[in-house]
Design an enzyme around this catalytic site. Sequence first.
Site, PDB file in Angstrom:
ATOM      1  CG  LEU A 130      22.309  31.106  22.063  1.00  0.00           C
ATOM      2  CD1 LEU A 130      22.318  32.150  23.175  1.00  0.00           C
ATOM      3  CD2 LEU A 130      23.188  29.919  22.438  1.00  0.00           C
ATOM      4  CG  ASP A 131      17.967  25.337  21.679  1.00  0.00           C
ATOM      5  OD1 ASP A 131      18.160  25.282  20.449  1.00  0.00           O
ATOM      6  OD2 ASP A 131      18.305  24.444  22.470  1.00  0.00           O
ATOM      7  NE  ARG A 132      10.058  29.723  21.070  1.00  0.00           N
ATOM      8  CZ  ARG A 132       9.317  30.471  20.246  1.00  0.00           C
ATOM      9  NH1 ARG A 132       8.994  31.715  20.570  1.00  0.00           N
ATOM     10  NH2 ARG A 132       8.879  29.959  19.112  1.00  0.00           N
ATOM     11  NE  ARG A 231      16.824  21.727  25.411  1.00  0.00           N
ATOM     12  CZ  ARG A 231      15.811  22.199  24.686  1.00  0.00           C
ATOM     13  NH1 ARG A 231      16.039  23.110  23.732  1.00  0.00           N
ATOM     14  NH2 ARG A 231      14.579  21.778  24.914  1.00  0.00           N
TER      15      ARG A 231
END
Length: 288
Positions: A130-132, A231
């Site tokens: 997962l993205d930060r 996103r």
Amino acid sequence: MRQEYTRFTIQEEQELLPFLMKAMQGISRSRAKAILSGGGVRVNRAIVKQFDTPLKPRDIVEVSKQKPKATFQNRYVRIVYEDHHVIVIEKAAGILSMANVQGAFCVKSVLDDYFRKSHQRCRAHVVHRLDRETSGLLVYAKTMEAEQILEHNWQDIVTDRRYIALVSGQMEKKKGTVKSWLKENAAYVTYSSTREGDGKLAITHYETLETNEQHSLVRLKLETGRKNQIRVHMADLGHPVCGDTKYGNGDDPIHRLALHAYRLHFYHPITGEHLRFETPIPKPFALK
């Protein structure tokens, strides 16, 4: 010292926490949760820490007779499920899934430290990310065998993976699908192309749950798992994810990226058991 367990055979469908409270002579809810978080409960020989784990007839529940271990506590990582082969965690926003440079603080380093302190001879193997700034559910392999099976059979093993997002503006449609080809430019910004084959195919299904004048709460299901896919696709629709500094429009009502991986269903890489995990919608996402 060998671990000793009190063993129960389940007779009817129910959830784990109320079963424990009844089976263990009416212990309190907090006591039952402490036993769970301390790794003192096994279901079909796998340590389970999720209090709402569903039980079905003929399942075997074992409760340790020893005192629960000290509860694992970390502001960025919550253990949801663990057995000898895999560990499922809920990640907070603000931490990498794995290090981008050697020695960087990340979920993997937190788990490796936990394994070391709990005398487990294993390491956390990354199989997805997962993205930060995205929060939610992740599974890590604890053995090379599990890692190889998950990595090479991911599309077949994962049966349901969904996200919840707070997005900018009122969604025009109740539900729909976004399909495009994603590419990354020299500045590491991902963008969409409508020309077939011009990048990696990305498909996102969305459903609008609630809206008000400023925002919409949207449930998302990935058919593909590309970098920054949700996103980019929400920005393509004109409704970027709130708090997105890379693809957003400056709308930041909760002061974080409002994207959460709330559901993860997959077949266990070793046992083949169908495991289902789900977390609540983060409270800050609620529309006022």
